[in-house]
Write a protein that holds these residues in place. Sequence first.
Motif, PDB file in Angstrom:
ATOM      1  N   ALA B 271       0.969  -1.228  -0.099  1.00 40.97           N
ATOM      2  CA  ALA B 271       0.057  -0.044   0.187  1.00 40.97           C
ATOM      3  C   ALA B 271       0.918   1.163  -0.100  1.00 40.97           C
ATOM      4  O   ALA B 271       0.717   2.086  -0.745  1.00 40.97           O
ATOM      5  N   VAL B 272       1.748   1.307   0.628  1.00 39.60           N
ATOM      6  CA  VAL B 272       2.811   2.485   0.859  1.00 39.60           C
ATOM      7  C   VAL B 272       3.734   2.497  -0.349  1.00 39.60           C
ATOM      8  O   VAL B 272       3.652   3.582  -0.929  1.00 39.60           O
ATOM      9  N   SER B 273       4.006   1.339  -1.097  1.00 36.23           N
ATOM     10  CA  SER B 273       4.619   1.324  -2.197  1.00 36.23           C
ATOM     11  C   SER B 273       3.712   1.863  -3.380  1.00 36.23           C
ATOM     12  O   SER B 273       4.069   2.711  -4.142  1.00 36.23           O
ATOM     13  N   LEU B 274       2.407   1.487  -3.358  1.00 36.65           N
ATOM     14  CA  LEU B 274       1.523   1.693  -4.634  1.00 36.65           C
ATOM     15  C   LEU B 274       1.363   3.413  -4.366  1.00 36.65           C
ATOM     16  O   LEU B 274       1.265   4.184  -5.348  1.00 36.65           O
ATOM     17  N   LEU B 275       1.312   3.888  -3.226  1.00 32.49           N
ATOM     18  CA  LEU B 275       1.179   5.326  -2.717  1.00 32.49           C
ATOM     19  C   LEU B 275       2.195   6.147  -3.499  1.00 32.49           C
ATOM     20  O   LEU B 275       2.046   7.052  -4.275  1.00 32.49           O
ATOM     21  N   ALA B 276       3.618   5.578  -3.168  1.00 29.90           N
ATOM     22  CA  ALA B 276       4.714   6.307  -3.776  1.00 29.90           C
ATOM     23  C   ALA B 276       4.820   6.169  -5.099  1.00 29.90           C
ATOM     24  O   ALA B 276       5.142   7.204  -5.779  1.00 29.90           O
ATOM     25  N   ILE B 277       4.453   5.034  -5.769  1.00 27.23           N
ATOM     26  CA  ILE B 277       4.206   4.772  -7.076  1.00 27.23           C
ATOM     27  C   ILE B 277       3.360   5.813  -7.673  1.00 27.23           C
ATOM     28  O   ILE B 277       3.561   6.380  -8.795  1.00 27.23           O
ATOM     29  N   LEU B 278       2.226   6.077  -7.018  1.00 24.49           N
ATOM     30  CA  LEU B 278       1.241   6.935  -7.559  1.00 24.49           C
ATOM     31  C   LEU B 278       1.706   8.169  -7.540  1.00 24.49           C
ATOM     32  O   LEU B 278       1.402   8.962  -8.630  1.00 24.49           O
ATOM     33  N   ILE B 279       2.227   8.626  -6.490  1.00 26.12           N
ATOM     34  CA  ILE B 279       2.794  10.174  -6.321  1.00 26.12           C
ATOM     35  C   ILE B 279       3.793  10.385  -7.642  1.00 26.12           C
ATOM     36  O   ILE B 279       3.924  11.245  -8.146  1.00 26.12           O
ATOM     37  N   GLY B 280       4.711   9.303  -7.387  1.00 25.57           N
ATOM     38  CA  GLY B 280       5.848   9.285  -8.592  1.00 25.57           C
ATOM     39  C   GLY B 280       5.231   9.518  -9.885  1.00 25.57           C
ATOM     40  O   GLY B 280       5.669  10.212 -10.784  1.00 25.57           O
TER      41      GLY B 280
END
Lengths: 229, 394
Positions: B271-280
Amino acid sequence: MNNENIIEIKDLKKTYENGVIKALDGINLEIKKGESISIIGPSGSGKSTLLNMIGALDKADEGHITVAGMDLMQKEDLSKFRLNEIGFVFQLHNLIPNLTVLENVQTPLIETDIPDKKMEERALEILKSVNLTDKINQKPTKLSGGERQRVAIARALVNHPSIILADEPTGALDSKTSDIILELLLDIHKKENVTLIMVTHEHNVAARAHRSIYVLDGKIKEEKINSAS
Amino acid sequence: MKFRNLILKNIFRNKSRSILAVIGIAIGVAAVVGLGLITDDLTQSTESALTAGAADFSVINSTNSPSGSGGGGGFGNDQLINQAAVGQIQQVKGVSSAVGELRTSTNLGNSTSSNSSSSSGFGANFRSMTNIIGIDSSDLSMDDIAITNGTAFSNANQVIIGQDAAQRLNKTVGSTITISNKTFTVSGIYETGNFMDDRGIVMSLPALQNLTGNTGQVSLILVKASNGTDPTALASTIQQNYANDLSTSTSLSGNNRMNNGLQVISSGAWAVSLLAILIGGIIVIVTMMKAVSERTREIGVLRAIGWTQRRILGMIIGEALVLSLIAIVVGLLLAVGIVELISLTHLLRGINPSFSLLLILKGIGVALFLGIIGGIYPAYRASRLSPTEALRYE
């Protein structure tokens, strides 16, 4: 199509904003290979639109236009046609600021299969003809207005086009530099037997071409052969 | 001039924008790789703990919850088993070996000198509890205890210490350690692959029984099935035979519970990774859109001089991919740097992150995904620009 004619335009029409603005309203024009033409008229008269039609940058709504044997009303993607047949010179040189003079001149050749070495040789050859050999590694921002326009002319010539389309090529230059650029264009036109079509609002510039066409409200109002050319 | 040279030159045209895009992608890469490093090691460590050693399952007092058994866990307040049961279990058909083990936990505090003594008493503060295991030195492998430095204890005054406990308590072979007013010499350092047990201390079973006053009692019995015997069936048999007194806990059941926990951790990490990917992804799209917008007129010129839509598309996607490649390096360095920093500061005690090819490939995949997704829409828009409109763009 007459073999002598490189451009044939019949009843060409172009409107904008759902037909409200008639940019071209039935243009009929024939231009011979190797001829120099100036298109003159006030702002909004349709002269740049006409130039864009000839250069396959825009498509007409009605009529016929054939340039260098290509029916421009039929084909969708005309990139290759522009690459092989047309050389554009814009009022604002429109050079890529982060590329050197030599690299700017080579940009059209990226789309070809020409090897890198040959690409560079050809660009150097053209730059020599416009007297910019000593500026090849400069960025456009370091050049004067006239020098930039000479680079733009070199870029337009690098593919050995059959037609040069110049949209207000001297519009942003002082009178002395304008003369130099105009002389350069006419000289190339004569030496290379390239058809030159210039859009201008300056009568003295228009008069340097073999033939002048006066456009108003999307129609050709007058044509005349210039004695001074 | 080569097309790729033009792409590279365009990347460095607006450095701040390119750096922003690289940071955006690198955050995604770092999140996936960094969190992957931690969760992978956690999973590996836990799986290792659950499938550890020669013991197939453990037997505990039926009044205890089976959680934490199977070779790990704390038993400070658990009901004990009479040691005589070890011999009885050993006699059950299909049992290859049965080993009694006593477990407790204590607070050893933190000592600073490698040769200094640490003292403690049982039942202290839970936050810095250390597992104390009592097992015969010949049976260490039943609990997957492997000596990495020094030797196993050879008498009641010696202990071996888990590598994380050794690091935390600043102990090495030859150091002394005081547990419940008795001083022991560290004869060896061990590791189990189980992050809980690696924080513990092991001594002989009689020594711990004496120390805790639990003579003749054990916390659990580690059982190994004979060759050809199904451990699950054997565990059921023992469970039935001693229904009122003993309970068995196979690694499998522990595994299921632990897997649920790991899945929660893994889901959280994703979930944290996906959020970071989304932001990226958003950062890349915005920066590439800005790059295209700033160069609208230039794109018009390139179209006018004969560049095809495909060439324009290739240029913008190429720029996004080059940014991704730079971001892969930055992101991986960032991930390693942060995880190493956390490890060095012992914020993740017991976890030893190690890179795997799969994790690196995940990071590369994320970067390329972000680059392509971030670049494709601006590239599509750029390629679809009408040359005349682009040339009129101010």
